[in-house]
Design a protein around this motif. Structure first.
Motif, short mmCIF file in Angstrom:
data_model
loop_
_atom_site.label_atom_id
_atom_site.label_comp_id
_atom_site.label_asym_id
_atom_site.label_seq_id
_atom_site.Cartn_x
_atom_site.Cartn_y
_atom_site.Cartn_z
N GLY A 294 2.72 13.56 5.02
CA GLY A 294 1.78 12.45 4.53
C GLY A 294 0.31 12.77 4.13
O GLY A 294 -0.21 13.72 4.52
N THR A 295 -0.29 11.92 3.42
CA THR A 295 -1.48 12.11 2.96
C THR A 295 -2.51 10.68 3.22
O THR A 295 -1.95 9.51 3.09
CB THR A 295 -1.75 12.52 1.49
OG1 THR A 295 -1.11 11.42 0.84
CG2 THR A 295 -1.39 13.77 1.13
N ILE A 296 -3.86 10.89 3.62
CA ILE A 296 -4.67 9.76 3.79
C ILE A 296 -5.55 9.86 2.88
O ILE A 296 -6.30 10.83 2.69
CB ILE A 296 -5.28 9.85 5.28
CG1 ILE A 296 -4.24 9.87 6.25
CG2 ILE A 296 -6.33 8.60 5.18
CD1 ILE A 296 -4.73 9.96 7.61
N VAL A 297 -5.82 9.04 2.10
CA VAL A 297 -6.65 8.74 0.84
C VAL A 297 -7.69 7.60 1.18
O VAL A 297 -7.37 6.46 1.53
CB VAL A 297 -6.08 8.32 -0.59
CG1 VAL A 297 -6.82 8.25 -1.51
CG2 VAL A 297 -5.05 9.35 -0.60
N MET B 197 7.03 8.20 -2.84
CA MET B 197 5.77 7.80 -2.13
C MET B 197 6.22 7.65 -0.76
O MET B 197 5.10 7.83 0.13
CB MET B 197 5.12 6.53 -2.54
CG MET B 197 4.53 6.85 -4.08
SD MET B 197 3.44 5.57 -4.70
CE MET B 197 2.23 5.12 -3.63
N GLY B 198 7.44 7.04 -0.16
CA GLY B 198 7.84 6.56 0.98
C GLY B 198 7.08 5.48 1.39
O GLY B 198 6.77 4.64 0.46
N HIS B 199 6.66 5.17 2.73
CA HIS B 199 5.96 4.01 3.14
C HIS B 199 4.34 4.09 2.88
O HIS B 199 3.90 5.30 3.02
CB HIS B 199 6.42 3.56 4.27
CG HIS B 199 5.87 4.50 5.46
ND1 HIS B 199 6.76 5.50 6.04
CD2 HIS B 199 4.93 4.55 6.35
CE1 HIS B 199 6.18 6.20 6.92
NE2 HIS B 199 5.21 5.57 7.14
N VAL B 200 3.88 3.05 2.64
CA VAL B 200 2.33 2.81 2.46
C VAL B 200 1.84 2.08 3.65
O VAL B 200 2.33 1.06 3.83
CB VAL B 200 1.84 2.18 1.13
CG1 VAL B 200 0.45 2.03 1.11
CG2 VAL B 200 2.47 3.23 -0.01
N THR B 201 0.77 2.44 4.43
CA THR B 201 0.06 1.87 5.14
C THR B 201 -1.29 1.94 5.19
O THR B 201 -1.99 2.94 4.76
CB THR B 201 0.26 2.39 6.72
OG1 THR B 201 1.70 2.69 6.78
CG2 THR B 201 0.04 1.67 7.83
N LEU B 202 -2.04 0.42 5.31
CA LEU B 202 -3.65 0.66 5.51
C LEU B 202 -4.10 0.99 6.72
O LEU B 202 -3.70 0.14 7.67
CB LEU B 202 -4.17 -0.70 5.03
CG LEU B 202 -5.63 -1.05 4.79
CD1 LEU B 202 -6.22 -0.07 4.04
CD2 LEU B 202 -5.96 -2.30 4.64
N LEU B 203 -4.93 2.01 6.71
CA LEU B 203 -5.28 2.54 8.28
C LEU B 203 -6.76 2.08 8.52
O LEU B 203 -7.59 2.33 7.66
CB LEU B 203 -5.18 3.87 8.36
CG LEU B 203 -3.70 4.47 8.43
CD1 LEU B 203 -3.55 5.98 8.32
CD2 LEU B 203 -2.75 3.74 9.30
#
Length: 370
Positions: free
Chosen positions: A91-94, A119-125
């Motif tokens: 995974g990557t964190i942008v 892309m898989g799943h997207v999460t706002l962190l």
């Protein structure tokens, strides 16, 4: 009759092409010879990120090619039996500098993820959630996590692909070669002729093709990155990659290895000397997020030479009026993402198996010839 194929250049394009020329139907009737001297190769000096979906670039052809490249990776990794030392989907964190821009990025990611399974799943962190995933950070930013993102070690990736191909039909010759005006190859052992040739010499492609009276519109760019060693308490396994806006990428590998980079030095040309200025700048960029880092943790500086085109877009295809010679290059800083799909498509074309419309990915090769 055995078809003789040559590849000049053993970077990401040449290595992937060599693997598929050993793997696709038709390989049993094919002998592949790869020529490469290894000098300045961008791939072998690179560690990178496979996560093109949230790039700020708006070139539609580039995005289509990069997207296809990211989608190819799981298939290629399985077929070539590559391990986590070469490729790892963590995974990557942008990030974005403002909360407004981060929310906009998150909504863009959600929209794209609906029709982009890779892309898989997207999460706002939140920044706290980022630190949970990247405990090595002392000043974590908020970001968007994309689970399909991955990291790659260029040298291991290429080495493994070539090793697999050598088990079938690949011969590697470590030397510098040149072309004749007709496109035959001049080696240390004399002139050799091949049925088809793939030229993937990166920033050196202009020099490679000059004897044929062809001048490619390619320029070199120097890139440097640094390797650091972390203490074990800051080095858990399988952490995601951090892609901070306006700064250097932070790529943690297993066993405490951390990679920061890379620079984009347009005036560096073909210079392969590591510089203290670049190493310090990369370290400072990383210290904005990891205040505990220091120069004593730097274990090495890697230097490579990228190839860029005037429109910053890769190209590939057959040379005009030279149907037996294929080229692929101009990858720029996205080479680890776009290189494999170019090698894959060129290999399919060698075997006459390509049904893909290349115009969705690249302008005609003639557009990159002066």
């Amino acid at each position: 009759m055995v078809k003789q194929i040559a590849i000049i250049g053993g970077g990401i394009v040449g290595a992937t092409a060599a693997f598929y020329l050993s793997h696709l139907p038709g390989s049993e009737q094919t002998q592949v010879t790869l020529f490469d001297d290894g000098t300045g190769q961008a791939t072998k000096a690179a560690s990178g990120i496979i996560s093109p979906w949230l790039s700020k670039r708006r070139n539609k052809r580039w995005y289509a090619l990069a997207k296809a490249g990211a989608e190819l990776y799981p298939k290629l990794v399985t077929e070539a039996q590559l391990g986590p030392d070469a490729y790892q989907q963590t995974g990557t964190i942008v990030t974005r500098k403002s909360a407004k821009d981060l929310e906009k990025l998150y909504q863009e990611a959600l929209t794209k993820a609906d029709h982009t399974p890779a892309m898989g799943h997207v999460t706002l962190l939140s920044s706290e959630a980022v630190q949970q995933r990247l405990p090595l950070l002392s000043n974590p930013p908020a970001g968007v996590f994309v689970s399909g993102g991955a990291k790659i070690d260029g040298a291991n990736f290429v080495w493994n692909l070539l090793e697999r191909a050598q088990q079938t039909n690949l011969k590697i010759i470590s030397q510098t070669v040149s072309l004749t005006a007709d496109g035959d190859i001049i080696t240390e052992d004399g002139l050799q002729q091949f049925d088809q040739t793939i030229i993937a010499t990166g920033a050196w492609m202009k020099k490679t093709l000059t004897p044929m009276g062809i001048t490619m519109k390619i320029r070199p760019q120097k890139g440097q990155l640094i390797d650091l060693k972390l203490s074990q308490q800051l080095a858990p396994q399988s952490m995601p990659v951090l892609m901070p806006e306006g700064s250097s990428d932070i790529i943690p590998f297993n066993n405490g290895k951390l990679v920061i980079g890379a620079t984009h030095e347009n005036e560096g040309g073909f210079d392969l000397k590591a510089t203290q200025v670049a190493a310090q700048q990369l370290l400072n960029n990383a210290k904005a997020f990891m205040a505990h880092l220091n120069s004593h943790q730097i274990t090495g500086v890697r230097v490579g030479t990228r190839a860029y085109t005037d429109d910053f877009a890769p190209f590939f295809g057959r040379l005009p009026n030279r149907s037996n010679i294929l080229v692929g290059g101009g990858l720029g800083s996205s080479g680890l993402t776009t290189g494999p799909i170019i090698g894959y498509l060129l290999a399919h074309s060698i075997f006459g198996q390509s049904t893909t419309d290349w115009q969705q990915y690249t302008k005609p090769v003639s557009q990159y010839i002066e």
